[in-house]
Scaffold this motif. Sequence first.
Motif, mmCIF file in Angstrom:
data_model
loop_
_atom_site.group_PDB
_atom_site.id
_atom_site.type_symbol
_atom_site.label_atom_id
_atom_site.label_comp_id
_atom_site.label_asym_id
_atom_site.label_seq_id
_atom_site.Cartn_x
_atom_site.Cartn_y
_atom_site.Cartn_z
ATOM 1 N N PHE A 31 0.644 -1.150 -0.061
ATOM 2 C CA PHE A 31 0.176 0.263 -0.213
ATOM 3 C C PHE A 31 1.023 1.319 0.072
ATOM 4 C CE2 PHE A 31 -1.528 3.326 2.905
ATOM 5 C CZ PHE A 31 -2.855 3.623 2.660
ATOM 6 N N ILE A 32 2.072 1.673 0.798
ATOM 7 C CA ILE A 32 3.170 2.836 0.963
ATOM 8 C C ILE A 32 3.621 2.997 -0.282
ATOM 9 C CG2 ILE A 32 4.932 3.128 1.730
ATOM 10 C CD1 ILE A 32 4.127 1.498 4.401
ATOM 11 N N GLY A 33 4.094 1.487 -0.897
ATOM 12 C CA GLY A 33 4.155 1.558 -2.220
ATOM 13 C C GLY A 33 3.537 1.926 -3.142
ATOM 14 N N ILE A 51 -3.891 7.240 7.214
ATOM 15 C CA ILE A 51 -3.242 7.522 6.427
ATOM 16 C C ILE A 51 -3.694 5.471 6.830
ATOM 17 C CG2 ILE A 51 -0.837 5.683 7.276
ATOM 18 C CD1 ILE A 51 0.599 7.850 6.912
ATOM 19 N N ASP A 52 -4.395 4.734 8.004
ATOM 20 C CA ASP A 52 -4.819 3.581 8.582
ATOM 21 C C ASP A 52 -5.845 3.685 7.704
ATOM 22 O OD1 ASP A 52 -4.561 1.140 10.047
ATOM 23 O OD2 ASP A 52 -6.813 1.926 10.644
ATOM 24 N N LYS A 53 -7.504 4.420 7.603
ATOM 25 C CA LYS A 53 -8.013 4.471 6.950
ATOM 26 C C LYS A 53 -7.985 4.529 5.403
ATOM 27 C CE LYS A 53 -12.398 7.388 5.966
ATOM 28 N NZ LYS A 53 -13.620 8.958 6.055
ATOM 29 N N SER A 54 -6.568 5.486 4.426
ATOM 30 C CA SER A 54 -7.010 4.453 3.335
ATOM 31 C C SER A 54 -5.793 3.257 3.113
ATOM 32 C CB SER A 54 -5.647 5.643 2.926
ATOM 33 O OG SER A 54 -6.177 7.071 3.239
ATOM 34 N N TYR A 55 -5.791 3.041 4.552
ATOM 35 C CA TYR A 55 -5.441 1.785 4.077
ATOM 36 C C TYR A 55 -6.072 0.571 4.185
ATOM 37 C CZ TYR A 55 -2.813 -2.773 5.252
ATOM 38 O OH TYR A 55 -2.290 -4.236 5.047
ATOM 39 N N ARG A 56 -6.984 0.817 4.885
ATOM 40 C CA ARG A 56 -8.216 -0.099 5.491
ATOM 41 C C ARG A 56 -9.362 -0.215 3.872
ATOM 42 N NH1 ARG A 56 -5.981 -3.550 9.094
ATOM 43 N NH2 ARG A 56 -4.644 -2.097 10.005
ATOM 44 N N LEU A 57 -9.191 1.004 3.092
ATOM 45 C CA LEU A 57 -10.090 1.965 2.397
ATOM 46 C C LEU A 57 -9.432 1.080 0.930
ATOM 47 C CD1 LEU A 57 -11.143 4.564 2.345
ATOM 48 C CD2 LEU A 57 -12.935 2.808 2.750
ATOM 49 N N TRP A 58 -8.305 0.287 1.460
ATOM 50 C CA TRP A 58 -7.332 0.003 -0.302
ATOM 51 C C TRP A 58 -7.225 -1.589 -0.246
ATOM 52 C CZ3 TRP A 58 -2.583 -2.519 -0.111
ATOM 53 C CH2 TRP A 58 -2.253 -3.543 -1.187
ATOM 54 N N LEU A 59 -7.159 -1.716 1.020
ATOM 55 C CA LEU A 59 -7.267 -3.464 1.294
ATOM 56 C C LEU A 59 -8.764 -4.066 0.769
ATOM 57 C CD1 LEU A 59 -5.895 -3.821 5.471
ATOM 58 C CD2 LEU A 59 -4.675 -4.753 2.642
ATOM 59 N N ASP A 60 -10.010 -3.051 1.310
ATOM 60 C CA ASP A 60 -11.167 -3.600 0.764
ATOM 61 C C ASP A 60 -11.570 -2.970 -0.613
ATOM 62 O OD1 ASP A 60 -12.229 -4.172 3.509
ATOM 63 O OD2 ASP A 60 -12.529 -2.023 3.644
ATOM 64 N N GLY A 61 -10.527 -2.754 -1.428
ATOM 65 C CA GLY A 61 -9.911 -2.610 -3.227
ATOM 66 C C GLY A 61 -10.810 -1.084 -3.607
ATOM 67 N N TYR A 62 -11.310 -0.314 -2.321
ATOM 68 C CA TYR A 62 -11.384 1.312 -2.881
ATOM 69 C C TYR A 62 -9.767 1.760 -2.961
ATOM 70 C CZ TYR A 62 -15.870 0.017 -1.559
ATOM 71 O OH TYR A 62 -17.431 -0.388 -0.757
#
Length: 170
Positions: A113-115, A157-168
Motif C-alpha cells: 500500500f505504501i509503495g 493513513i490507516d483509513k486509506s490503507y483499510r479502504l485500499w484493502l477493501d478494494g477502494y
Amino acid sequence: MTPTLIHRYTIPLQQAIEQLVGKEATDGESFLVDIDGDDLIIDVHGPANVTFRIGDYEYTVDGRGGQEATNETAKSNVAAPEPEATPAEPPRKGGPLAQRAAISCGEKGFWIFIGKKFGVTIGSADEAAAWLKAQCGVTSRVDFDYDEGKANNFRDIDKSYRLWLDGYDD
C-alpha cells in the motif's frame, strides 16, 4: 505445523503466586517468574540490605520489615525523613493506536500500500515503522496515543490503507 491458540488465561501475578505457594510468599517486593522445561520457577525478591553511616560508624540493617538493627546506636539514631520528591511521570506505554500501527507495519499488504500510494519501497516491518513515524512526525508509535494531532495523521493513513484493502483506491 503452527500451533493454534485455543485458550488464554490472564491471572494477576500476586493472586497466582498466592494460590501456588501460599499467601506468606507474596510479602516480597517483586517476583521473577520463569519456565524451565516443565517447571514453573517463582523467585520472590525482598528489599536489599540497607547500609547507612552515622559519624565514623557504618551500619547494615536487613531490609525486610519487622526486623531491627542489631547495633544499639543504630536503633537510637533515626534517619531524618527525606524531603518529598516530586512524583516521576509514569512511563508512557503504547495504547490501541500504537498497537494498531505496529500490527499494520508488520503486514506485507501495508508495505505494498505504501509503495502504491506514496511511491516508497518498503521491504520490512522496521522500514514500514520508520516510514510511518516520519510521515506522521513522531519519534515513537507510542506518540499516537498521547498526541491527538499525530494520532489523526496515523488515522488518515490507516483509513486509506483499510479502504485500499477493501478494494477502494483513492
